[in-house]
Write a protein that holds these residues in place. Structure first.
Motif, PDB file in Angstrom:
ATOM      1  N   PHE A  25       0.739  -1.192  -0.146  1.00  0.00           N
ATOM      2  CA  PHE A  25       0.104   0.001  -0.134  1.00  0.00           C
ATOM      3  C   PHE A  25       0.845   1.088  -0.027  1.00  0.00           C
ATOM      4  CE2 PHE A  25      -2.602   3.128   2.309  1.00  0.00           C
ATOM      5  CZ  PHE A  25      -3.358   3.406   1.253  1.00  0.00           C
ATOM      6  N   MET A  26       0.797   2.256  -0.940  1.00  0.00           N
ATOM      7  CA  MET A  26       1.484   3.335  -0.982  1.00  0.00           C
ATOM      8  C   MET A  26       0.739   4.467  -1.625  1.00  0.00           C
ATOM      9  SD  MET A  26       5.087   3.675  -3.110  1.00  0.00           S
ATOM     10  CE  MET A  26       6.051   2.770  -1.924  1.00  0.00           C
ATOM     11  N   THR A  27       0.938   5.595  -0.884  1.00  0.00           N
ATOM     12  CA  THR A  27       0.280   6.925  -1.553  1.00  0.00           C
ATOM     13  C   THR A  27       1.168   7.897  -2.315  1.00  0.00           C
ATOM     14  OG1 THR A  27       0.237   7.809   0.783  1.00  0.00           O
ATOM     15  CG2 THR A  27      -1.835   6.577   0.269  1.00  0.00           C
TER      16      THR A  27
ATOM     17  N   GLN B 217       0.299  12.868   0.582  1.00  0.00           N
ATOM     18  CA  GLN B 217       0.800  12.461   2.131  1.00  0.00           C
ATOM     19  C   GLN B 217       0.653  13.203   3.540  1.00  0.00           C
ATOM     20  OE1 GLN B 217       4.119  10.062   2.105  1.00  0.00           O
ATOM     21  NE2 GLN B 217       3.600   8.806   0.236  1.00  0.00           N
ATOM     22  N   ASN B 218       0.446  12.481   4.321  1.00  0.00           N
ATOM     23  CA  ASN B 218       0.111  13.211   5.735  1.00  0.00           C
ATOM     24  C   ASN B 218      -0.974  14.404   5.918  1.00  0.00           C
ATOM     25  OD1 ASN B 218       2.693  12.226   6.492  1.00  0.00           O
ATOM     26  ND2 ASN B 218       3.604  13.743   5.488  1.00  0.00           N
ATOM     27  N   SER B 219      -2.151  13.948   4.971  1.00  0.00           N
ATOM     28  CA  SER B 219      -3.361  14.731   4.986  1.00  0.00           C
ATOM     29  C   SER B 219      -4.339  13.659   5.314  1.00  0.00           C
ATOM     30  CB  SER B 219      -3.571  15.594   3.702  1.00  0.00           C
ATOM     31  OG  SER B 219      -3.509  14.536   2.755  1.00  0.00           O
ATOM     32  N   GLY B 220      -4.410  12.644   5.837  1.00  0.00           N
ATOM     33  CA  GLY B 220      -5.412  11.448   6.180  1.00  0.00           C
ATOM     34  C   GLY B 220      -5.840  10.663   4.885  1.00  0.00           C
TER      35      GLY B 220
ATOM     36  N   GLY C 263      -4.395   8.221   3.376  1.00  0.00           N
ATOM     37  CA  GLY C 263      -3.994   6.821   3.399  1.00  0.00           C
ATOM     38  C   GLY C 263      -5.031   6.218   4.470  1.00  0.00           C
ATOM     39  N   SER C 264      -5.198   6.898   5.676  1.00  0.00           N
ATOM     40  CA  SER C 264      -5.993   6.294   6.631  1.00  0.00           C
ATOM     41  C   SER C 264      -7.535   6.199   6.311  1.00  0.00           C
ATOM     42  CB  SER C 264      -5.909   7.336   8.104  1.00  0.00           C
ATOM     43  OG  SER C 264      -4.625   7.637   8.400  1.00  0.00           O
TER      44      SER C 264
ATOM     45  N   GLN D 101       7.805   5.395   9.371  1.00  0.00           N
ATOM     46  CA  GLN D 101       6.624   5.833   8.618  1.00  0.00           C
ATOM     47  C   GLN D 101       5.489   4.823   8.571  1.00  0.00           C
ATOM     48  OE1 GLN D 101       6.926   6.688   4.267  1.00  0.00           O
ATOM     49  NE2 GLN D 101       6.271   8.820   4.676  1.00  0.00           N
TER      50      GLN D 101
ATOM     51  N   HIS E  41       4.198   4.091  12.242  1.00  0.00           N
ATOM     52  CA  HIS E  41       3.427   4.973  12.884  1.00  0.00           C
ATOM     53  C   HIS E  41       1.894   4.885  12.073  1.00  0.00           C
ATOM     54  CE1 HIS E  41       2.309   8.715  14.653  1.00  0.00           C
ATOM     55  NE2 HIS E  41       1.532   8.844  13.804  1.00  0.00           N
TER      56      HIS E  41
ATOM     57  N   TRP F  41       0.655   2.443  10.481  1.00  0.00           N
ATOM     58  CA  TRP F  41      -0.165   0.855  10.756  1.00  0.00           C
ATOM     59  C   TRP F  41      -0.697   1.052  12.187  1.00  0.00           C
ATOM     60  CZ3 TRP F  41      -2.468  -0.176   6.496  1.00  0.00           C
ATOM     61  CH2 TRP F  41      -1.760  -0.184   5.290  1.00  0.00           C
TER      62      TRP F  41
ATOM     63  N   LYS G  37      -1.566   3.861  13.714  1.00  0.00           N
ATOM     64  CA  LYS G  37      -2.411   4.774  13.951  1.00  0.00           C
ATOM     65  C   LYS G  37      -3.941   4.038  13.314  1.00  0.00           C
ATOM     66  CE  LYS G  37      -3.638   9.104  11.403  1.00  0.00           C
ATOM     67  NZ  LYS G  37      -3.235   9.652  10.186  1.00  0.00           N
TER      68      LYS G  37
HETATM   69  C1  LIG Z   1       2.347   4.955   5.021  1.00  0.00           C
HETATM   70  C2  LIG Z   1       1.464   5.828   3.879  1.00  0.00           C
HETATM   71  C3  LIG Z   1       0.680   4.731   3.139  1.00  0.00           C
HETATM   72  C4  LIG Z   1       0.827   6.830   4.550  1.00  0.00           C
HETATM   73  O1  LIG Z   1       0.058   7.322   3.719  1.00  0.00           O
HETATM   74  P1  LIG Z   1      -0.702   8.953   4.005  1.00  0.00           P
HETATM   75  O2  LIG Z   1      -1.577   9.183   2.968  1.00  0.00           O
HETATM   76  O3  LIG Z   1       0.386   9.912   4.321  1.00  0.00           O
HETATM   77  O4  LIG Z   1      -1.641   8.778   5.345  1.00  0.00           O
HETATM   78  P2  LIG Z   1      -2.035   9.649   6.756  1.00  0.00           P
HETATM   79  O5  LIG Z   1      -2.085  10.905   6.303  1.00  0.00           O
HETATM   80  O6  LIG Z   1      -3.458   8.946   6.871  1.00  0.00           O
HETATM   81  O7  LIG Z   1      -1.050   9.273   7.854  1.00  0.00           O
HETATM   82  C5  LIG Z   1       0.283   9.441   7.862  1.00  0.00           C
HETATM   83  C6  LIG Z   1       0.905   9.295   9.188  1.00  0.00           C
HETATM   84  O8  LIG Z   1       2.203   9.017   9.161  1.00  0.00           O
HETATM   85  C7  LIG Z   1       3.007   9.924   9.918  1.00  0.00           C
HETATM   86  N1  LIG Z   1       4.173   9.984   9.021  1.00  0.00           N
HETATM   87  C8  LIG Z   1       4.697  10.228   8.003  1.00  0.00           C
HETATM   88  N2  LIG Z   1       6.118  10.493   7.747  1.00  0.00           N
HETATM   89  C9  LIG Z   1       6.598   9.677   8.935  1.00  0.00           C
HETATM   90  C10 LIG Z   1       7.874   9.333   9.636  1.00  0.00           C
HETATM   91  N3  LIG Z   1       9.053   9.531   8.757  1.00  0.00           N
HETATM   92  N4  LIG Z   1       7.992   8.728  10.748  1.00  0.00           N
HETATM   93  C11 LIG Z   1       6.893   8.621  11.454  1.00  0.00           C
HETATM   94  N5  LIG Z   1       5.666   8.873  11.211  1.00  0.00           N
HETATM   95  C12 LIG Z   1       5.592   9.781   9.903  1.00  0.00           C
HETATM   96  C13 LIG Z   1       2.228  11.163   9.825  1.00  0.00           C
HETATM   97  O9  LIG Z   1       2.551  11.948  10.631  1.00  0.00           O
HETATM   98  C14 LIG Z   1       0.625  10.595   9.853  1.00  0.00           C
HETATM   99  O10 LIG Z   1       0.279  10.472  11.239  1.00  0.00           O
HETATM  100  P3  LIG Z   1      -0.251  11.629  12.110  1.00  0.00           P
HETATM  101  O11 LIG Z   1      -1.768  11.837  11.542  1.00  0.00           O
HETATM  102  O12 LIG Z   1      -0.157  10.724  13.454  1.00  0.00           O
HETATM  103  O13 LIG Z   1       0.507  12.567  12.246  1.00  0.00           O
HETATM  104  C15 LIG Z   1       2.558   6.675   2.944  1.00  0.00           C
HETATM  105  O14 LIG Z   1       3.390   7.415   3.716  1.00  0.00           O
HETATM  106  C16 LIG Z   1       3.401   5.790   2.039  1.00  0.00           C
HETATM  107  O15 LIG Z   1       2.735   5.440   0.973  1.00  0.00           O
HETATM  108  N6  LIG Z   1       4.539   5.483   2.316  1.00  0.00           N
HETATM  109  C17 LIG Z   1       5.479   4.818   1.549  1.00  0.00           C
HETATM  110  C18 LIG Z   1       4.750   3.192   1.526  1.00  0.00           C
HETATM  111  C19 LIG Z   1       4.877   2.595   2.882  1.00  0.00           C
HETATM  112  O16 LIG Z   1       5.472   2.763   3.708  1.00  0.00           O
HETATM  113  N7  LIG Z   1       3.496   1.806   2.802  1.00  0.00           N
HETATM  114  C20 LIG Z   1       3.188   1.053   3.839  1.00  0.00           C
HETATM  115  C21 LIG Z   1       4.282  -0.119   3.706  1.00  0.00           C
HETATM  116  S1  LIG Z   1       3.970  -1.397   4.962  1.00  0.00           S
END
Ligand SMILES: CC(C)(COP(=O)(O)OP(=O)(O)OC[C@H]1O[C@@H](n2cnc3c(N)ncnc32)[C@H](O)[C@@H]1OP(=O)(O)O)[C@@H](O)C(=O)NCCC(=O)NCCS
Length: 171
Positions: free
Chosen positions: A94-96, A101-104, A106-107, A135, A138, A140, A142
């Motif tokens: 799963f990847m956004t 990112q960081n705007s909710g 993915g959640s 990342q 945190h 998953w 959350k």
């Molecule tokens: C993980 C991922 C899917 C989250 O997508 P998103 O659209 O940013 O999701 P959200 O905005 O709902 O939540 C992001 C959360 O990650 C946190 N976050 C982002 N970067 C971070 C970092 N480097 N370290 C810790 N937390 C981090 C944000 O603060 C946020 O949490 P919060 O709401 O408590 O502040 C996205 O960052 C991604 O695609 N990452 C690369 C792929 C990946 O890691 N996928 C999961 C693999 S198992």
């Protein structure tokens, strides 16, 4: 499976080889992910992932989908149904897009997916993240995923297996 039911906010559709360039564009900006989970993405690795299946699963169980905001691909998911057991769905990837990112986003996608999975009788969602990836861990946590206690080692990293019980209210 009618994957458009995964989301009310985004258009969801199956991805195929014609989408590889767009998938690559989304993935290659997520450098932190590939630091923990090498090798770095290539167009060929995307082709391979599109076909990859866990043991004893068939292509019909695999849903490699894109989430679109109008015509922009904003997330990619690989969902395996009934793995490792009938009542469990497995998120293999799963990847956004970094632009959302960081705007909710993915959640919101994961929560809507869980609502859909509950509606078809699934009891839990399982996945793995690379140990130490802050990342992924945190995100998953959350979203209600809890370590099962199982980990497994590859040559280059350790995978932490986690699960969200869909019967817990609020998650
Ligand atoms: C993980 C991922 C899917 C989250 O997508 P998103 O659209 O940013 O999701 P959200 O905005 O709902 O939540 C992001 C959360 O990650 C946190 N976050 C982002 N970067 C971070 C970092 N480097 N370290 C810790 N937390 C981090 C944000 O603060 C946020 O949490 P919060 O709401 O408590 O502040 C996205 O960052 C991604 O695609 N990452 C690369 C792929 C990946 O890691 N996928 C999961 C693999 S198992």
């Amino acid at each position: 499976m009618n994957v458009s039911l995964f989301s009310s906010q985004y258009l969801v559709r199956y991805l195929s080889e014609i989408d590889i360039k767009a998938i690559y564009d989304l993935c290659h900006n997520n450098s932190l992910y590939y630091q923990y989970c090498p090798p770095f993405v290539t167009e060929q690795s995307i082709v391979d992932d599109m076909k990859a299946l866990p043991p004893n699963k068939e292509a019909a169980d695999k849903h490699y989908v894109g989430f679109y905001d109008r015509d922009q691909l904003i997330a990619v998911m690989d969902l395996i149904m009934a793995y490792p057991d009938e009542k469990t769905a497995f998120i293999g990837f799963f990847m956004t897009d970094i632009s959302v990112q960081n705007s909710g986003t993915g959640s919101s996608i994961i929560n809507e997916l869980c609502t859909f999975l509950i509606s078809i009788g699934i009891g839990s969602v399982r996945l793995g993240w690379v140990k130490g990836n802050p990342q992924a861990e945190h995100f998953w946590h959350k979203n209600g995923f809890i370590e099962t206690g199982v980990t497994y080692d590859t040559e280059t990293y350790t995978v932490v297996v986690a699960q969200r019980d869909l019967k817990i209210p609020g998650y």
